[in-house]
Design a protein around this motif. Structure first.
Motif, PDB file in Angstrom:
ATOM      1  N   GLU A 106       0.820  -1.207   0.000  1.00 21.44           N
ATOM      2  CA  GLU A 106       0.000   0.000   0.000  1.00 21.44           C
ATOM      3  C   GLU A 106       0.860   1.266   0.000  1.00 21.44           C
ATOM      4  OE1 GLU A 106      -3.948  -1.605   2.442  1.00 21.44           O
ATOM      5  OE2 GLU A 106      -2.664  -0.029   3.291  1.00 21.44           O
ATOM      6  N   SER A 107       0.338   2.308  -0.646  1.00 18.90           N
ATOM      7  CA  SER A 107       0.938   3.640  -0.558  1.00 18.90           C
ATOM      8  C   SER A 107      -0.195   4.653  -0.505  1.00 18.90           C
ATOM      9  CB  SER A 107       1.851   3.920  -1.754  1.00 18.90           C
ATOM     10  OG  SER A 107       1.133   3.832  -2.961  1.00 18.90           O
ATOM     11  N   THR A 108       0.004   5.713   0.269  1.00 17.09           N
ATOM     12  CA  THR A 108      -1.056   6.701   0.500  1.00 17.09           C
ATOM     13  C   THR A 108      -1.073   7.745  -0.614  1.00 17.09           C
ATOM     14  OG1 THR A 108      -0.865   6.402   2.879  1.00 17.09           O
ATOM     15  CG2 THR A 108      -1.939   8.410   2.114  1.00 17.09           C
ATOM     16  N   ILE A 109      -2.253   7.988  -1.158  1.00 15.28           N
ATOM     17  CA  ILE A 109      -2.434   9.051  -2.146  1.00 15.28           C
ATOM     18  C   ILE A 109      -2.930  10.312  -1.447  1.00 15.28           C
ATOM     19  CG2 ILE A 109      -3.664   9.746  -4.240  1.00 15.28           C
ATOM     20  CD1 ILE A 109      -1.561   7.552  -4.643  1.00 15.28           C
ATOM     21  N   VAL A 110      -3.975  10.205  -0.635  1.00 15.62           N
ATOM     22  CA  VAL A 110      -4.493  11.329   0.143  1.00 15.62           C
ATOM     23  C   VAL A 110      -4.826  10.832   1.544  1.00 15.62           C
ATOM     24  CG1 VAL A 110      -6.307  13.057   0.390  1.00 15.62           C
ATOM     25  CG2 VAL A 110      -5.461  12.485  -1.891  1.00 15.62           C
ATOM     26  N   ASN A 111      -4.291  11.510   2.528  1.00 16.00           N
ATOM     27  CA  ASN A 111      -4.591  11.196   3.933  1.00 16.00           C
ATOM     28  C   ASN A 111      -5.102  12.473   4.593  1.00 16.00           C
ATOM     29  OD1 ASN A 111      -4.832   9.924   6.373  1.00 16.00           O
ATOM     30  ND2 ASN A 111      -2.644   9.890   6.819  1.00 16.00           N
ATOM     31  N   PRO A 112      -6.420  12.720   4.548  1.00 17.08           N
ATOM     32  CA  PRO A 112      -6.975  14.002   5.016  1.00 17.08           C
ATOM     33  C   PRO A 112      -6.797  14.175   6.523  1.00 17.08           C
ATOM     34  CG  PRO A 112      -8.736  12.421   4.584  1.00 17.08           C
ATOM     35  CD  PRO A 112      -7.467  11.786   4.101  1.00 17.08           C
ATOM     36  N   PRO A 113      -6.860  15.419   7.027  1.00  9.67           N
ATOM     37  CA  PRO A 113      -6.670  15.673   8.462  1.00  9.67           C
ATOM     38  C   PRO A 113      -7.806  15.118   9.316  1.00  9.67           C
ATOM     39  CG  PRO A 113      -7.295  17.675   7.302  1.00  9.67           C
ATOM     40  CD  PRO A 113      -7.004  16.658   6.256  1.00  9.67           C
ATOM     41  N   GLY A 114      -8.989  14.937   8.761  1.00  9.42           N
ATOM     42  CA  GLY A 114     -10.112  14.343   9.481  1.00  9.42           C
ATOM     43  C   GLY A 114     -10.642  13.143   8.715  1.00  9.42           C
ATOM     44  N   ARG A 115     -11.713  12.533   9.210  1.00  4.09           N
ATOM     45  CA  ARG A 115     -12.262  11.353   8.561  1.00  4.09           C
ATOM     46  C   ARG A 115     -13.178  11.784   7.416  1.00  4.09           C
ATOM     47  NH1 ARG A 115     -16.512   7.779   8.420  1.00  4.09           N
ATOM     48  NH2 ARG A 115     -15.922   5.578   8.217  1.00  4.09           N
ATOM     49  N   ALA A 116     -12.804  11.390   6.201  1.00  4.70           N
ATOM     50  CA  ALA A 116     -13.624  11.709   5.038  1.00  4.70           C
ATOM     51  C   ALA A 116     -14.741  10.680   4.903  1.00  4.70           C
ATOM     52  CB  ALA A 116     -12.773  11.723   3.778  1.00  4.70           C
ATOM     53  N   THR A 117     -15.924  11.150   4.469  1.00  6.54           N
ATOM     54  CA  THR A 117     -17.060  10.251   4.250  1.00  6.54           C
ATOM     55  C   THR A 117     -17.484  10.205   2.784  1.00  6.54           C
ATOM     56  OG1 THR A 117     -18.606  12.050   4.771  1.00  6.54           O
ATOM     57  CG2 THR A 117     -17.928  10.609   6.589  1.00  6.54           C
ATOM     58  N   SER A 118     -17.001  11.146   1.981  1.00  4.37           N
ATOM     59  CA  SER A 118     -17.305  11.145   0.552  1.00  4.37           C
ATOM     60  C   SER A 118     -16.287  12.021  -0.167  1.00  4.37           C
ATOM     61  CB  SER A 118     -18.732  11.658   0.273  1.00  4.37           C
ATOM     62  OG  SER A 118     -18.870  12.996   0.728  1.00  4.37           O
ATOM     63  N   ALA A 119     -16.295  11.916  -1.471  1.00  7.55           N
ATOM     64  CA  ALA A 119     -15.387  12.714  -2.301  1.00  7.55           C
ATOM     65  C   ALA A 119     -16.135  13.165  -3.545  1.00  7.55           C
ATOM     66  CB  ALA A 119     -14.153  11.903  -2.686  1.00  7.55           C
ATOM     67  N   SER A 120     -15.550  14.136  -4.257  1.00 10.33           N
ATOM     68  CA  SER A 120     -16.198  14.613  -5.475  1.00 10.33           C
ATOM     69  C   SER A 120     -15.179  15.253  -6.407  1.00 10.33           C
ATOM     70  CB  SER A 120     -17.291  15.637  -5.140  1.00 10.33           C
ATOM     71  OG  SER A 120     -17.940  16.073  -6.329  1.00 10.33           O
ATOM     72  N   MET A 121     -15.343  14.997  -7.698  1.00 10.63           N
ATOM     73  CA  MET A 121     -14.593  15.706  -8.733  1.00 10.63           C
ATOM     74  C   MET A 121     -15.476  16.850  -9.214  1.00 10.63           C
ATOM     75  SD  MET A 121     -11.769  15.760 -10.618  1.00 10.63           S
ATOM     76  CE  MET A 121     -11.854  17.546 -10.492  1.00 10.63           C
ATOM     77  N   LEU A 122     -15.157  18.073  -8.815  1.00 14.31           N
ATOM     78  CA  LEU A 122     -16.000  19.226  -9.105  1.00 14.31           C
ATOM     79  C   LEU A 122     -15.823  19.710 -10.538  1.00 14.31           C
ATOM     80  CD1 LEU A 122     -15.534  21.312  -5.822  1.00 14.31           C
ATOM     81  CD2 LEU A 122     -17.169  19.489  -6.308  1.00 14.31           C
TER      82      LEU A 122
END
Length: 778
Positions: A106-122
């Motif tokens: 495994e390698s990390t692409i994005v590790n946000p500062p809080g817990r993410a519940t969804s994502a979006s390409m705007l």
């Protein structure tokens, strides 16, 4: 501090508001792979987040969909090697983006500062992660790599770093830094930066620590402080916004540019603004011990005397010694080194010793030769000699600077009084002779084996092509291939869709079904006796002619009385279709670039291809435009190969009224200068954005060449481009070149090589006479 928080909240609010408008939600547990579902699209379908191809593998980032070139906007872990096709990108249950290999690594692409519940390409091109309250907790806009998009800001303390190349998004050698003192500065990407390393700056230092570089939808690129005050307008904006994509990028060559792309026209990317027009400005472009010089406005790297490139395909790696450095001490009266010079070059000054009393360049050379610590010296008129250690960096040629770089290089030391007994001398010679004979015999054997292998390979290829003669696909790696008439009937659906009429016949649209390649099929319609000669000319000439500004002949048909030619398809029609239609306006920079490319194509025909070719019918209708609006000269049916004893043409008049040279009417010898005349007319049409003859205009303006000279003589060239903002010096140069090209006397017209140099601005242009002032002497 409070101002920083307010600015951040303002930008976050803008991004959040946009996210709520028609976004495409990615839920926890979603995944992507390079070969199946490889991206998450924005609702508009314009942007995507996911895998894109890089080198021999894949990288992860944000990219534009369906647009050629400059598609990668943001890259994750840009310096990691490309991944293989067996990886999976997982949006894990704990809200992280993880790249997982088939072996479970495994390698990390994005590790946000809080817990993410969804994502979006705007739709803005921003990839975001949300928490359970729909607040953005991570966004790609906050971590730009080399690009910002319309609606995006480069915040204080953040920098853009160029990529290695257009196809390799890993970290390059230049950076654009939005400094916390309010200054926007370009530097080479090196560990220890100094003020003198900057090669471009906005000059807004001292304006506070919360200045941002922002790009609006209308092309307005500006510096803004936390109170909303505009500090500097790099561009004024006000450009159209409908169906336009804009981005600002620091390119691999170290210059940052504002680009725009029209989605409706499906054209190429246009440069609306750049930080510099001098491609040698970026410091470090040519690496250590290399220097940059400008040739035809393009940057060219060279090595110091006595040095060679480290890597042939990568100039940024710099240059290294082509000799082995030895002790610099003088032995037996022999000097181990000599000094070689590179004049008119400037370098970063890191002198360890400065000598102010040196009178001549020779004295500076001698001082460096006598100093073992001195590996180079920078000498200036006036007697200053600055001793340097290698490597030298940030070199460039400046013709107006009299500085000379003096480089210490090794020389072979002659062997004096080295007497060797004859008996001992013969033994190594005998051994060398035996080795030489053995190597020669081995080489001969390998040569025979290679010849047999090449012969068999060619025979096999020939058989394979013969066996596949029923296959109507085109190979771009072989010469124009033959088609049957029935092949072309099927390709064109019975010659159903007509694209236009050429000089000798009608052009139809065709499709190579198995290759899904669109082509243009020209059906010659002249009488057989004349058509045969023209057909043979086209095949022989175009088949051996390859240049980026010439339409390529892909195949032909010589089936009974049927004569047909198969060309590459040009999706944007002819230059006439674009230039003379109000709904397809070309901006000034586009028109000038088109003119230069046409000139390059004609120059190739005249001087650079296998046999000299006179086109005889240069006009906008015979200049086709590819999908990127790059011009390509078509229709060589009128072209005539010049044999060594044939320098003139005295057949019937060739060409089109308004474009053919006066010598056609006078039955004079027709040379390559006939094409120069035609190009001059086309150039004036491009500059003035109108036809050469237009009787709808007032009588004094109807004939373009006369009107252009009148405006030139009266110093009123702005009348030729009414209502358009252009570079005045560029306008002067283009009109003067056009007037020289259309002189009545062919010998007074410049060659196409000289024309191109004048267009590029690398040679001075004398004042042209009236185009008809020499008519009485002919």
């Amino acid at each position: 501090m409070m101002a920083t928080i307010l600015l951040f909240l303002l930008l976050s609010a803008i991004f959040t508001a946009e996210a709520q408008q028609g976004e495409s939600i990615v839920s926890l547990g979603s995944s992507l792979t390079p070969t199946t579902r490889f991206s998450w699209l924005s609702r508009s379908g314009l942007y995507a987040f996911g895998f894109y191809q890089q080198s021999n593998g894949y990288a992860i980032g944000v990219f534009l969909v369906g647009i050629p070139e400059k598609t990668v906007i943001w890259t994750a872990n840009r310096d990691n090697p490309p991944t293989l096709a067996d990886v999976t990108l997982n949006f894990t249950g704990d809200g992280r983006l993880i790249l997982q290999s088939a072996q479970g690594k495994e390698s990390t692409i994005v590790n946000p500062p809080g817990r993410a519940t969804s994502a979006s390409m705007l739709n803005s091109g921003n990839f975001v992660l949300y928490n359970s309250n729909k607040d953005i907790i991570w966004q790609s806009f906050n971590y730009p790599t080399n690009t910002i998009l319309q609606g995006q800001c480069l915040l204080a303390g953040v920098r853009l770093v160029s990529s290695v190349s257009e196809s390799d998004q890993s970290t390059g050698i230049f950076q654009l830094s939005m400094q916390k003192d309010g200054n926007l500065v370009q530097y080479p990407y090196i560990p220890e930066l100094k003020v003198e390393h900057a090669y471009w700056a906005s000059g807004t230092d001292g304006q506070g620590n919360n200045v941002s570089l922002c790009l609006d939808d209308d092309g307005h690129l500006y510096l803004l402080n936390s109170t909303g005050k505009y500090l500097s307008n790099l561009t004024q904006g006000g450009y159209p916004t409908n169906d336009i994509v804009r981005l600002m990028r620091i390119d691999a060559d170290g210059i940052f540019r504002l680009y725009s792309h029209n989605l409706e026209k499906n054209g190429n990317w246009l440069v609306n603004w750049s930080s510099s027009d001098d491609k040698c400005n970026p410091k470090g472009l040519c690496g250590l011990n290399g220097f940059c010089t400008t040739v035809d406005r393009e940057a060219e790297c060279k090595c110091l005397p006595g040095f060679v490139r480290v890597h042939q395909d990568n100039w940024s790696s710099g240059c290294e010694r082509s000799f082995t450095a030895e002790s610099c001490q003088i032995k037996n009266g022999n000097m181990k080194y000599i000094m070689l010079e590179e004049s008119n070059t400037v370098w970063e000054d890191s002198a360890f010793s400065i000598m102010q009393q040196i009178l001549t360049k020779e004295d500076c050379e001698a001082a460096c030769l006598e100093d073992c610590n001195c590996e180079a010296a920078l000498y200036k008129d006036g007697g200053e000699c600055r001793k340097q250690r290698l490597p030298l960096r940030f070199g460039r040629r400046v013709l107006t600077d009299s500085s000379v770089a003096l480089i210490k290089v090794g020389k072979s030391t002659p062997i004096i009084n080295n007497i060797v007994p004859m008996v001992r001398e013969r033994k190594p010679q005998k051994g060398i002779l035996i080795i030489s004979i053995s190597l020669a015999a081995f080489g001969l054997i390998m040569l025979v084996i290679s010849g047999i292998a090449i012969y068999r390979n060619r025979v096999w290829n020939y058989k394979r092509l013969s066996n596949n003669s029923g296959n109507v696909g085109l190979s771009m790696d072989v010469s124009p291939r033959s088609f049957t008439y029935s092949d072309l009937e099927k390709m064109t659906d019975g010659f159903k869709e007509e694209l236009g009429k050429g000089s000798f016949g009608t052009v139809y649209k065709g499709i190579i079904s198995n290759a899904q390649q669109i082509v243009a099929v020209k059906r010659l319609e002249k009488p057989l006796t004349e058509g045969e000669r023209e057909f043979q000319t086209e095949i022989k000439v175009i088949g051996r002619t390859h240049h980026k500004n010439l339409v390529r002949l892909l195949g032909c048909c010589h089936d009974g009385e049927n004569r047909l030619l198969v060309y590459e398809y040009m999706s944007n029609g002819s230059l006439a279709d674009i230039l003379f239609k109000p709904e397809k306006q070309l901006c000034w920079n586009e028109r000038i670039e088109i003119a230069r490319n046409i000139a390059k194509g004609i120059l190739y025909l005249h001087e650079e291809c296998e046999s000299q070719i006179i086109h005889c019918d240069i006009k906008p209708q015979n200049i086709l435009m590819d999908e990127y609006r790059c011009p390509k000269i078509s229709d060589f049916g009128l072209a005539k190969l010049l044999k060594p004893d044939q320098t003139n043409t005295k057949t019937a008049i060739r060409g089109t009224k308004g474009y053919f040279a006066p010598e056609w009417l006078r039955n004079q010898r027709v040379t390559t200068k006939a094409d120069v005349y035609s190009f001059g007319i086309v150039l004036l049409e491009l500059v003035c954005h109108r036809k050469s003859v237009d009787w709808d205009l007032p009588e004094e303006e109807a004939i373009l060449e006369e009107w252009a000279y009148c405006c030139f003589e009266a110093h009123e060239l702005s009348k030729l481009v009414t209502g358009e903002e252009v570079d005045q010096r560029q306008l002067d140069r283009m009109v003067m070149v056009g007037l020289w090209c259309i002189l009545d006397e062919p010998s007074l017209r410049p060659s196409m090589k000289k024309v191109l140099l004048m267009l590029e601005g690398t040679v001075d242009i004398p004042i042209p006479p009236s185009p008809t002032s020499f008519l009485s002497t002919i």
